[in-house]
Design a protein around this motif. Structure first.
Motif, PDB file in Angstrom:
ATOM      1  N   GLU A 132      42.473  55.978  53.009  1.00 16.08           N
ATOM      2  CA  GLU A 132      42.498  55.664  51.570  1.00 16.08           C
ATOM      3  C   GLU A 132      43.934  55.461  51.099  1.00 16.08           C
ATOM      4  O   GLU A 132      44.247  54.510  50.380  1.00 16.08           O
ATOM      5  N   LYS A 133      44.823  56.343  51.508  1.00 17.17           N
ATOM      6  CA  LYS A 133      46.243  56.209  51.153  1.00 17.17           C
ATOM      7  C   LYS A 133      46.799  54.921  51.758  1.00 17.17           C
ATOM      8  O   LYS A 133      47.554  54.194  51.101  1.00 17.17           O
ATOM      9  N   ALA A 134      46.441  54.639  52.991  1.00 16.44           N
ATOM     10  CA  ALA A 134      46.919  53.419  53.655  1.00 16.44           C
ATOM     11  C   ALA A 134      46.474  52.184  52.871  1.00 16.44           C
ATOM     12  O   ALA A 134      47.258  51.259  52.635  1.00 16.44           O
ATOM     13  N   TYR A 135      45.203  52.174  52.455  1.00 17.78           N
ATOM     14  CA  TYR A 135      44.655  51.049  51.693  1.00 17.78           C
ATOM     15  C   TYR A 135      45.418  50.856  50.379  1.00 17.78           C
ATOM     16  O   TYR A 135      45.860  49.758  50.042  1.00 17.78           O
ATOM     17  N   VAL A 136      45.558  51.925  49.621  1.00 16.39           N
ATOM     18  CA  VAL A 136      46.204  51.844  48.310  1.00 16.39           C
ATOM     19  C   VAL A 136      47.670  51.418  48.451  1.00 16.39           C
ATOM     20  O   VAL A 136      48.144  50.553  47.700  1.00 16.39           O
ATOM     21  N   CYS A 137      48.369  51.977  49.410  1.00 16.63           N
ATOM     22  CA  CYS A 137      49.769  51.593  49.619  1.00 16.63           C
ATOM     23  C   CYS A 137      49.874  50.123  50.036  1.00 16.63           C
ATOM     24  O   CYS A 137      50.766  49.404  49.573  1.00 16.63           O
ATOM     25  N   GLY A 138      48.971  49.681  50.883  1.00 15.89           N
ATOM     26  CA  GLY A 138      48.967  48.273  51.266  1.00 15.89           C
ATOM     27  C   GLY A 138      48.647  47.369  50.091  1.00 15.89           C
ATOM     28  O   GLY A 138      49.248  46.315  49.904  1.00 15.89           O
ATOM     29  N   LEU A 139      47.704  47.789  49.263  1.00 19.27           N
ATOM     30  CA  LEU A 139      47.285  46.983  48.122  1.00 19.27           C
ATOM     31  C   LEU A 139      48.415  46.799  47.108  1.00 19.27           C
ATOM     32  O   LEU A 139      48.555  45.734  46.507  1.00 19.27           O
ATOM     33  N   LEU A 140      49.232  47.829  46.928  1.00 16.56           N
ATOM     34  CA  LEU A 140      50.251  47.798  45.881  1.00 16.56           C
ATOM     35  C   LEU A 140      51.675  47.581  46.400  1.00 16.56           C
ATOM     36  O   LEU A 140      52.620  47.653  45.623  1.00 16.56           O
ATOM     37  N   HIS A 141      51.842  47.289  47.693  1.00 16.13           N
ATOM     38  CA  HIS A 141      53.201  47.172  48.237  1.00 16.13           C
ATOM     39  C   HIS A 141      54.021  46.071  47.560  1.00 16.13           C
ATOM     40  O   HIS A 141      55.232  46.173  47.447  1.00 16.13           O
ATOM     41  N   ASP A 142      53.374  45.011  47.086  1.00 13.04           N
ATOM     42  CA  ASP A 142      54.062  43.889  46.442  1.00 13.04           C
ATOM     43  C   ASP A 142      53.859  43.865  44.924  1.00 13.04           C
ATOM     44  O   ASP A 142      54.066  42.829  44.291  1.00 13.04           O
ATOM     45  N   ILE A 143      53.509  44.983  44.329  1.00 11.03           N
ATOM     46  CA  ILE A 143      53.157  45.010  42.906  1.00 11.03           C
ATOM     47  C   ILE A 143      54.311  44.556  42.017  1.00 11.03           C
ATOM     48  O   ILE A 143      54.092  44.101  40.884  1.00 11.03           O
ATOM     49  N   GLY A 144      55.521  44.610  42.512  1.00 10.61           N
ATOM     50  CA  GLY A 144      56.662  44.115  41.744  1.00 10.61           C
ATOM     51  C   GLY A 144      56.574  42.636  41.434  1.00 10.61           C
ATOM     52  O   GLY A 144      57.250  42.136  40.521  1.00 10.61           O
ATOM     53  N   ARG A 145      55.720  41.926  42.131  1.00  6.12           N
ATOM     54  CA  ARG A 145      55.529  40.494  41.854  1.00  6.12           C
ATOM     55  C   ARG A 145      54.851  40.275  40.501  1.00  6.12           C
ATOM     56  O   ARG A 145      54.860  39.165  39.984  1.00  6.12           O
ATOM     57  N   LYS A 146      54.326  41.326  39.931  1.00  4.87           N
ATOM     58  CA  LYS A 146      53.758  41.251  38.577  1.00  4.87           C
ATOM     59  C   LYS A 146      54.766  40.687  37.594  1.00  4.87           C
ATOM     60  O   LYS A 146      54.406  40.008  36.638  1.00  4.87           O
ATOM     61  N   PHE A 147      56.032  40.946  37.840  1.00  8.70           N
ATOM     62  CA  PHE A 147      57.082  40.639  36.868  1.00  8.70           C
ATOM     63  C   PHE A 147      57.704  39.259  37.067  1.00  8.70           C
ATOM     64  O   PHE A 147      58.745  38.968  36.499  1.00  8.70           O
ATOM     65  N   GLY A 148      57.061  38.403  37.857  1.00  9.55           N
ATOM     66  CA  GLY A 148      57.525  37.027  38.003  1.00  9.55           C
ATOM     67  C   GLY A 148      57.857  36.677  39.434  1.00  9.55           C
ATOM     68  O   GLY A 148      57.757  37.495  40.345  1.00  9.55           O
ATOM     69  N   VAL A 149      58.248  35.429  39.609  1.00  9.64           N
ATOM     70  CA  VAL A 149      58.586  34.914  40.934  1.00  9.64           C
ATOM     71  C   VAL A 149      60.003  35.376  41.261  1.00  9.64           C
ATOM     72  O   VAL A 149      60.979  34.864  40.727  1.00  9.64           O
ATOM     73  N   LYS A 150      60.069  36.385  42.111  1.00  8.98           N
ATOM     74  CA  LYS A 150      61.353  36.975  42.490  1.00  8.98           C
ATOM     75  C   LYS A 150      61.356  37.222  43.987  1.00  8.98           C
ATOM     76  O   LYS A 150      60.313  37.280  44.626  1.00  8.98           O
ATOM     77  N   HIS A 151      62.532  37.421  44.503  1.00  8.96           N
ATOM     78  CA  HIS A 151      62.697  37.731  45.915  1.00  8.96           C
ATOM     79  C   HIS A 151      62.988  39.231  46.033  1.00  8.96           C
ATOM     80  O   HIS A 151      62.073  40.031  45.936  1.00  8.96           O
ATOM     81  N   LEU A 152      64.253  39.597  46.215  1.00 12.79           N
ATOM     82  CA  LEU A 152      64.598  41.013  46.299  1.00 12.79           C
ATOM     83  C   LEU A 152      64.199  41.736  45.004  1.00 12.79           C
ATOM     84  O   LEU A 152      63.886  42.920  45.013  1.00 12.79           O
ATOM     85  N   GLY A 153      64.161  41.000  43.916  1.00 11.45           N
ATOM     86  CA  GLY A 153      63.769  41.575  42.635  1.00 11.45           C
ATOM     87  C   GLY A 153      62.386  42.198  42.642  1.00 11.45           C
ATOM     88  O   GLY A 153      62.133  43.180  41.942  1.00 11.45           O
ATOM     89  N   HIS A 154      61.466  41.662  43.471  1.00 17.06           N
ATOM     90  CA  HIS A 154      60.122  42.242  43.481  1.00 17.06           C
ATOM     91  C   HIS A 154      60.118  43.648  44.064  1.00 17.06           C
ATOM     92  O   HIS A 154      59.284  44.476  43.708  1.00 17.06           O
TER      93      HIS A 154
END
Length: 195
Positions: free
Chosen positions: A47-69
């Motif tokens: 369950e932890k593995a799933y949730v961490c995998g699901l949200l690993h790129d959540i910084g992309r919420k804030f726009g098209v960024k590279h290191l910024g995500h």
């Protein structure tokens, strides 16, 4: 702390509304692979593995960024109280624990880069850091890929792929195969990777 699966799925859906793109499906494939591999290895929380995998790129919420995500996701999850996910947001792109190996633009301030460097330096990678790094290198937006195909895809899009990072991803695959006692592509259902 991590959110429960349903909350994590809601967070991702809301984030996709802010910045639609293939990253959402990539995140779902990463979560699928992480859960399957954690189950196969034993001693890990799927369950932890799933949730961490699901949200690993959540910084992309804030726009098209590279290191910024990475910076955005790390801060966003910390602000929500999900420190374990914040950690994954920070570590997932650094299988070689060095910010200089980031593939993409350094589109954050020097101060933010120093903050990431200091935080990354203080972390001793655990099984979940390593697992999500592996799964990130297996997950395309349209499904599971071989590591080589995924790394070549990244190389085509960004123009390069550091050899040390390439080699480290293959080492991670071997590490989890030894733990699971079977091939990663068998575990995650990637027919292209089977011999």
């Amino acid at each position: 702390m991590i959110p429960v699966r349903e909350t994590a799925e809601r967070i991702l859906k809301e984030a996709e509304q802010c910045n639609p793109g293939a990253w959402g499906d990539h995140s779902r494939v990463t979560a699928y692979c992480a859960e399957k591999i954690a189950l196969a290895c034993g001693g890990m929380d799927p369950e932890k593995a799933y949730v961490c995998g699901l949200l690993h790129d959540i910084g992309r919420k804030f726009g098209v960024k590279h290191l910024g995500h990475i910076s955005d996701g790390w801060h966003y999850m910390k602000d929500m109280g999900y420190d374990e996910v914040a950690r994954i947001c920070l570590t997932h792109s650094f299988s070689v624990q060095d910010i200089r190996d980031y593939i993409g633009r350094f589109d954050i301030s020097e101060e933010e880069q120093q903050e990431l460097k200091a935080a990354l330096k203080d972390i001793v990678y655990d099984d979940y850091d390593l697992l999500i790094q592996l799964c990130d290198s297996l997950a395309g937006a349209e499904g599971v890929m071989t590591i080589e195909d995924r790394m070549n895809d990244v190389k085509r899009r960004y123009g390069s792929y550091p050899q040390e990072k390439w080699d480290r991803n293959l080492e991670l695959k071997e590490l989890f195969e030894k733990r699971a006692g079977k091939g990663i592509y068998e575990i995650v259902g990637c027919a292209a990777g089977r011999n």
